[in-house]
Design a protein around this motif. Structure first.
Motif, PDB file in Angstrom:
ATOM      1  N   ARG A 166      65.203 -51.280 -29.290  1.00 31.91           N
ATOM      2  CA  ARG A 166      63.809 -51.008 -29.607  1.00 31.91           C
ATOM      3  C   ARG A 166      63.550 -49.504 -29.584  1.00 31.91           C
ATOM      4  O   ARG A 166      64.068 -48.781 -28.710  1.00 31.91           O
TER       5      ARG A 166
ATOM      6  N   VAL B  28      60.507 -46.873 -29.083  1.00 27.78           N
ATOM      7  CA  VAL B  28      59.141 -46.821 -28.575  1.00 27.78           C
ATOM      8  C   VAL B  28      58.606 -45.399 -28.729  1.00 27.78           C
ATOM      9  O   VAL B  28      59.234 -44.449 -28.269  1.00 27.78           O
TER      10      VAL B  28
ATOM     11  N   VAL C 262      57.773 -50.053 -31.517  1.00 21.81           N
ATOM     12  CA  VAL C 262      56.602 -50.296 -30.687  1.00 21.81           C
ATOM     13  C   VAL C 262      55.871 -48.978 -30.458  1.00 21.81           C
ATOM     14  O   VAL C 262      56.500 -47.960 -30.162  1.00 21.81           O
TER      15      VAL C 262
ATOM     16  N   VAL D 272      52.921 -46.997 -28.322  1.00 24.37           N
ATOM     17  CA  VAL D 272      52.059 -47.012 -27.143  1.00 24.37           C
ATOM     18  C   VAL D 272      50.896 -46.073 -27.400  1.00 24.37           C
ATOM     19  O   VAL D 272      51.083 -44.863 -27.523  1.00 24.37           O
TER      20      VAL D 272
ATOM     21  N   ALA E 160      55.696 -52.078 -23.031  1.00 27.12           N
ATOM     22  CA  ALA E 160      56.637 -51.970 -24.152  1.00 27.12           C
ATOM     23  C   ALA E 160      58.080 -52.200 -23.718  1.00 27.12           C
ATOM     24  O   ALA E 160      58.948 -52.443 -24.551  1.00 27.12           O
ATOM     25  N   THR E 161      58.344 -52.132 -22.406  1.00 30.56           N
ATOM     26  CA  THR E 161      59.741 -52.109 -21.962  1.00 30.56           C
ATOM     27  C   THR E 161      60.073 -53.081 -20.844  1.00 30.56           C
ATOM     28  O   THR E 161      61.181 -53.078 -20.328  1.00 30.56           O
TER      29      THR E 161
END
Lengths: 244, 244
Positions: free
Chosen positions: B6, B8, B34, B36, B69-70
């Protein structure tokens, strides 16, 4: 040594890509930027995207042809996503290319050449190159933005430079054993071409045969001395040929 | 395996950087993006710079915090140009980081986290990470554009993925021996913190001591089973502590 590594951008369409490429170069210790027939330059977009690297943009040389940009180089690597049909030695792996480029850059100028955003490099421009390199990518979506490609290859070059052997021992290579410049190689190719035509081997300008033999000699990597010998041989042969 | 990786982006300021990052990801076979708290998203600039990678932009998840997100990841690598004072394990070399990340991505989700264009990641966000990585650069000009940094690290990840060992033998690792997710690690840290306070070891919330011990336990790389054991120990200790 890093200062011996030139980045050449051919007919860049978006001035912003010039600026972003300059920034990419500077983060990786490169500074020699040459532009071949940029579509719009100078341009505010180039300076804006350069962020803190405007000095590279301001000092960039602008030339008319790729040959002009690379005549003094002993190695010219064309970054091309599209394979051409010429038998040019090809690096599949950027890190392998970078190690080779950095080793040549110890003593002589070398160049990394990037083509147009949409169309890459023409066959004639590829002929100005000694090697090709491609950046392995997603087969379904493989074309990196121009400045991104510059960043990736500059990063690999900087990595290779940081990791180069540091020992003091560097065997002294006499000038004659060093690689010829592109210009010297070009003179040989013209001479060879003349001899091929005058001998009747080529009845008419036959670009493919010439290109294949040019590529063969280039792959042999003649040193300057060997090139001299070849030209001496051509000179001796010429004396017996009709015409001129 | 690449789908387990992923990317981010934290509080990205320029929507164009989101689009350019998506393009960089797609060229290197990555697709899980993703965001944030992006400053402006969706935005036409993001789609424009994405070129043919709008699908990644359209499918990007938007979340409120880096932890969100993680949480499901077993490894979270923060890309940070600025070293923080936390003893987080640090990769100096992107290719070394990429090989480690790819090896974890075989079985579990992992993440590469990029901070704000100007300010990078906060100390709290760094605490969401298991590792840091920096991209070696020109000491006089070392900050890459955000999307360029994504391109370079995505390229290293794709390279590591292409070069991963291909043998069929993959020792079966029981779930309990695998690394814990960030969420599981987080629960342990909260539990540890409560025990430290209730025991009087920490008289008042003492962020530095807590952070140092958290980092120590993280560096020990406890497996899920070991984390269970530690939590069991904490539970036993708690019974003897005053309060709560």
């Amino acid at each position: 040594m890093l200062s011996n590594i030139r980045i050449v951008l051919v007919q860049t369409f978006h001035p912003g890509n010039i600026g972003a490429s300059a920034r990419a170069m500077k983060t990786m210790g490169l500074s020699d930027l040459v532009l071949v027939n940029p579509r719009r330059f100078p341009d505010p977009e180039a300076s804006r995207l350069a962020a803190g690297a405007e000095d590279l943009v301001d000092n960039a040389r602008v030339v008319e042809s790729l040959a002009n940009a690379t005549n003094d180089c002993v190695q010219v690597v064309g970054a091309s996503a599209r394979l051409r049909s010429l038998p040019l030695p090809h690096f599949d792996e950027p890190d392998v290319m970078a190690r080779d480029l950095v080793s040549h850059a110890t003593s002589d100028p070398v160049a990394l050449v990037f083509g147009r955003e949409r169309f890459g490099l023409t066959n004639d421009e590829i002929r100005c190159c000694s090697h090709q390199v491609s950046i392995p990518a997603n087969p379904d979506y493989s074309i990196l933005n121009l400045a991104q490609a510059v960043q990736v290859l500059a990063h690999e070059v900087f990595t290779a430079w940081r990791r180069r052997p540091h020992n003091d021992y560097r065997p002294a290579i006499p000038a004659e054993d060093r690689p010829p410049t592109r210009e010297q190689l070009g003179h040989f190719q013209v001479h060879l071409s003349q001899v091929m035509q005058r001998s009747g081997f080529i009845n008419q300008p036959h670009a493919r045969t010439e290109a294949q033999l040019e590529a063969l000699f280039a792959r042999a990597r003649p040193s300057r001395k060997e090139l001299s010998l070849l030209r001496g041989l051509l000179g001796s042969l010429e004396q017996h040929l009709p015409g001129e």
